[in-house]
Each structure stands twice: as structure tokens, then as C-alpha cells.
Motif scaffolding. Sequence first.
Motif, PDB file in Angstrom:
ATOM      1  N   GLU A  36      -0.473   9.957   2.707  1.00  0.00           N
ATOM      2  CA  GLU A  36      -0.474  10.255   4.134  1.00  0.00           C
ATOM      3  C   GLU A  36      -0.102  11.715   4.393  1.00  0.00           C
ATOM      4  O   GLU A  36       0.775  12.253   3.726  1.00  0.00           O
ATOM      5  N   PRO A  91       4.730  13.536   7.104  1.00  0.00           N
ATOM      6  CA  PRO A  91       5.962  13.531   6.313  1.00  0.00           C
ATOM      7  C   PRO A  91       6.845  12.329   6.617  1.00  0.00           C
ATOM      8  O   PRO A  91       7.586  11.869   5.745  1.00  0.00           O
ATOM      9  N   VAL A  92       6.769  11.813   7.826  1.00  0.00           N
ATOM     10  CA  VAL A  92       7.573  10.633   8.165  1.00  0.00           C
ATOM     11  C   VAL A  92       7.119   9.440   7.341  1.00  0.00           C
ATOM     12  O   VAL A  92       7.933   8.688   6.791  1.00  0.00           O
ATOM     13  N   ALA A  93       5.817   9.271   7.226  1.00  0.00           N
ATOM     14  CA  ALA A  93       5.277   8.163   6.447  1.00  0.00           C
ATOM     15  C   ALA A  93       5.662   8.285   4.976  1.00  0.00           C
ATOM     16  O   ALA A  93       6.114   7.319   4.358  1.00  0.00           O
ATOM     17  N   ARG A  94       5.535   9.469   4.421  1.00  0.00           N
ATOM     18  CA  ARG A  94       5.895   9.634   3.014  1.00  0.00           C
ATOM     19  C   ARG A  94       7.376   9.392   2.785  1.00  0.00           C
ATOM     20  O   ARG A  94       7.772   8.779   1.794  1.00  0.00           O
ATOM     21  N   ALA A  95       8.189   9.899   3.695  1.00  0.00           N
ATOM     22  CA  ALA A  95       9.630   9.718   3.543  1.00  0.00           C
ATOM     23  C   ALA A  95       9.989   8.235   3.587  1.00  0.00           C
ATOM     24  O   ALA A  95      10.785   7.755   2.775  1.00  0.00           O
ATOM     25  N   LEU A  96       9.375   7.512   4.508  1.00  0.00           N
ATOM     26  CA  LEU A  96       9.678   6.087   4.607  1.00  0.00           C
ATOM     27  C   LEU A  96       9.191   5.337   3.383  1.00  0.00           C
ATOM     28  O   LEU A  96       9.770   4.334   2.978  1.00  0.00           O
ATOM     29  N   ASP A  97       8.143   5.823   2.775  1.00  0.00           N
ATOM     30  CA  ASP A  97       7.651   5.194   1.567  1.00  0.00           C
ATOM     31  C   ASP A  97       8.667   5.327   0.431  1.00  0.00           C
ATOM     32  O   ASP A  97       8.740   4.478  -0.450  1.00  0.00           O
ATOM     33  N   VAL A  98       9.460   6.382   0.477  1.00  0.00           N
ATOM     34  CA  VAL A  98      10.419   6.643  -0.589  1.00  0.00           C
ATOM     35  C   VAL A  98      11.773   5.997  -0.311  1.00  0.00           C
ATOM     36  O   VAL A  98      12.374   5.375  -1.199  1.00  0.00           O
ATOM     37  N   ILE A  99      12.276   6.139   0.915  1.00  0.00           N
ATOM     38  CA  ILE A  99      13.631   5.640   1.199  1.00  0.00           C
ATOM     39  C   ILE A  99      13.646   4.616   2.335  1.00  0.00           C
ATOM     40  O   ILE A  99      14.719   4.280   2.827  1.00  0.00           O
ATOM     41  N   GLY A 100      12.470   4.120   2.728  1.00  0.00           N
ATOM     42  CA  GLY A 100      12.406   3.185   3.839  1.00  0.00           C
ATOM     43  C   GLY A 100      12.548   1.746   3.406  1.00  0.00           C
ATOM     44  O   GLY A 100      11.657   0.936   3.652  1.00  0.00           O
ATOM     45  N   ASP A 101      13.623   1.416   2.773  1.00  0.00           N
ATOM     46  CA  ASP A 101      13.866   0.025   2.410  1.00  0.00           C
ATOM     47  C   ASP A 101      15.308  -0.311   2.716  1.00  0.00           C
ATOM     48  O   ASP A 101      16.080   0.506   3.200  1.00  0.00           O
ATOM     49  N   LEU A 123       8.522  16.301  -0.181  1.00  0.00           N
ATOM     50  CA  LEU A 123       7.494  15.340  -0.586  1.00  0.00           C
ATOM     51  C   LEU A 123       6.077  15.891  -0.526  1.00  0.00           C
ATOM     52  O   LEU A 123       5.116  15.138  -0.641  1.00  0.00           O
ATOM     53  N   PHE A 124       5.953  17.201  -0.359  1.00  0.00           N
ATOM     54  CA  PHE A 124       4.617  17.795  -0.329  1.00  0.00           C
ATOM     55  C   PHE A 124       4.518  18.926  -1.336  1.00  0.00           C
ATOM     56  O   PHE A 124       5.472  19.669  -1.551  1.00  0.00           O
ATOM     57  N   ILE A 128       0.851  -1.182   0.000  1.00  0.00           N
ATOM     58  CA  ILE A 128       0.000   0.000   0.000  1.00  0.00           C
ATOM     59  C   ILE A 128       0.889   1.234   0.000  1.00  0.00           C
ATOM     60  O   ILE A 128       1.872   1.301   0.720  1.00  0.00           O
ATOM     61  N   THR A 129       0.541   2.224  -0.800  1.00  0.00           N
ATOM     62  CA  THR A 129       1.348   3.432  -0.840  1.00  0.00           C
ATOM     63  C   THR A 129       1.023   4.339   0.331  1.00  0.00           C
ATOM     64  O   THR A 129      -0.128   4.437   0.763  1.00  0.00           O
ATOM     65  N   LEU A 130       2.027   4.982   0.851  1.00  0.00           N
ATOM     66  CA  LEU A 130       1.828   5.939   1.941  1.00  0.00           C
ATOM     67  C   LEU A 130       1.945   7.369   1.430  1.00  0.00           C
ATOM     68  O   LEU A 130       2.000   8.308   2.216  1.00  0.00           O
TER      69      LEU A 130
END
Lengths: 149, 149
Positions: free
Chosen positions: A10, A13-23, B105-106, A5-7
Motif C-alpha cells: 500500500e 504509510p498508515v496501512a503499512r504501519a498497521l500491517d506491522v504493529i496493528g495487532d 516502512l518505505f 492479505i498484506t498491506l
Amino acid sequence: MPGKITLQAEPCPVARALDVIGDRWSLLIVRNAFDGMGRFGDFQKGLGIAKNILSDRLHKLQLQGILEAVPATDGSAYQDYVLTAKGEALFTLIVSLRQWGEEYLFDKNEPRSLLLEKQSGKAIPKMEARSANGRKLNASNTLVRKIDR
Amino acid sequence: MPGKITLQAEPCPVARALDVIGDRWSLLIVRNAFDGMGRFGDFQKGLGIAKNILSDRLHKLQLQGILEAVPATDGSAYQDYVLTAKGEALFTLIVSLRQWGEEYLFDKNEPRSLLLEKQSGKAIPKMEARSANGRKLNASNTLVRKIDR
DNA sequence: CCGTATCCATTCCGATACTG
DNA sequence: CAGTATCGGAATGGATACGG
């Protein structure tokens, strides 16, 4: 129908950032780029990452505007992957990660890599969040306002 | 025989840190814990995470010493998950993530959650890495020394 | 309400073969 | 050397059922 699921929608900003570089790999690639690394093969050998995964992450990081492909400086037909401004802005994040890891994930005298200031050769002091007035901040004196604007 | 490779033997603190918290959910759980969240069901509903995954991550975060289970304050038979000192130390990392996300991201006027200082109600200034002498640091005036001690 | 267990689809990842 | 393609195994994640 399961699946990721995409964040990106959201408001956090923490959720969006992790969606981009949280791997597992993206920030390691960025870290190596900060160290001056730019070539496909150097990332591959330096990180021990599979080539198909590296290829995928380099593409995604370019799509996100974190890396940019430029003609290689050595005159070869290939490319160098360099950080954009958006990528360079991840510096404080990488330093935060590094400092937390240094403090909590190593035994007393275990070998580790260190981040130093070039000019002085000294270690970088611990980063900390401060208010506009210089007060040191932690979770107990901050607050997330749910929505805004 | 494929499968995940551990980065815990890496001499780089960034690699080890990402091995521990470099996944889709762990830091989001920690973020909510910073906001005072502690109950299983609150994490589950607040994050929209599947219960089995949440259960798994809570266990791993406890194993890592980032969260600790304590008896629930409401007298129920259940537990609250609270941050340890090691977990609290992730505050600067979360703030770094948040500030990078906010900036990149916004869209201009898109709604977002904001981190404020309780006392003043003002936004937190951008964190930055500085040398012991107060010089502002970036990738070009720092250096990673490969191994040490 | 709290959590665990199971099922299944998707994603991730490593190894390797392959093209240029 | 740079990158893509494919394969199989492992991990992730969502839904749901179930027991405490």
C-alpha cells in the motif's frame, strides 16, 4: 482461498504501519519495553500473554527491526529484548494511544496508570499536530495527496 | 476455554485503547473517514475489505462512540458514517502512525501518500511529545506511575 | 447500491506439556 | 527461567449469495 492479505504494498504509510504493529499485542510489548522491561518471563507475566504468542511476536518484532535481542545483563544464558531506534521512534505513537485512552476510555475517578515527566513529576500535556508555522492541525485543514514521487 | 480476553479492566490507557482500535481494520476505516469517506460501498472498495467484516467493524465503532450513522446527504435511503468527537480525537494517533510509517516502512524513492497542510501545501512536521515547559520527551525522561487516584 | 447471512480457510490465542 | 510444540476453540477474513 481466504487468509490474510498484506498491506505492505500500500502507498499509505498508515496501512503499512498497521500491517506491522496493528495487532493486539505488539504495541503492548513495545510499551513494556519502554518501561524498561526486557525479559521473556517479565513480558509473559506482565502482559498475561500466552507464551507461544509472546514467542511469535518477539520474533516478528525482531524481524521488523523494532526489537533486538542482546545478551542478558544478569549473566544468565538468556536474552534481553531491547528497542532499536525504529522501536524507540514508536514513543509518540504510544503517547498518542495513551492520551486518547485516558480521555475517552476511563470513568471520571477510575484508577489508571499515568505518564509523567521524571524531572517535574507532572503529567504530559496533550500532543498535537502542528504545521511548520505553528498552526494547530486537524482533519479539516490537512489533506492527503494520493501519490507522490 | 480459550478465546479473546478483554483488556477493558486494565488500568493502562494504552491497553484499553488497543482493545478498542488495535486491530487490522478499525483505524483504516477511521483514516478514510478523516479523508471524507462516509459510505459503506466506498469503504468497501477503498479498503478492499470483505463486506461482512466492514459491517462488523462499523457496528463496533458505533458502539464505541467513534463513528455515528447519519442520513445520507444524497437523499438516498442509506447512511453516512461520520466521526464523533471521540473519533476526531484519533487524529493525532493517525498522524503518529503515518509519520512512523513514512520514516521506517518505505524505501528511499518509493511512491507514497502524503499528509499536507491545506493552506500551505507543505508536509506536516514530525509530531513530538513535550513537557509543559517545552522540553522534548522520550522514554528516558518519562515515567509511568502504576496506579493513581 | 446497502447491508446481512452463510460457508470455509486461516489466523489468533490460551492452556498445557515439554525440553534444556 | 527461557523458549518451543501441540491442541482446541474463538476470531478474522475473503467470497458469495441473498434481501431491501
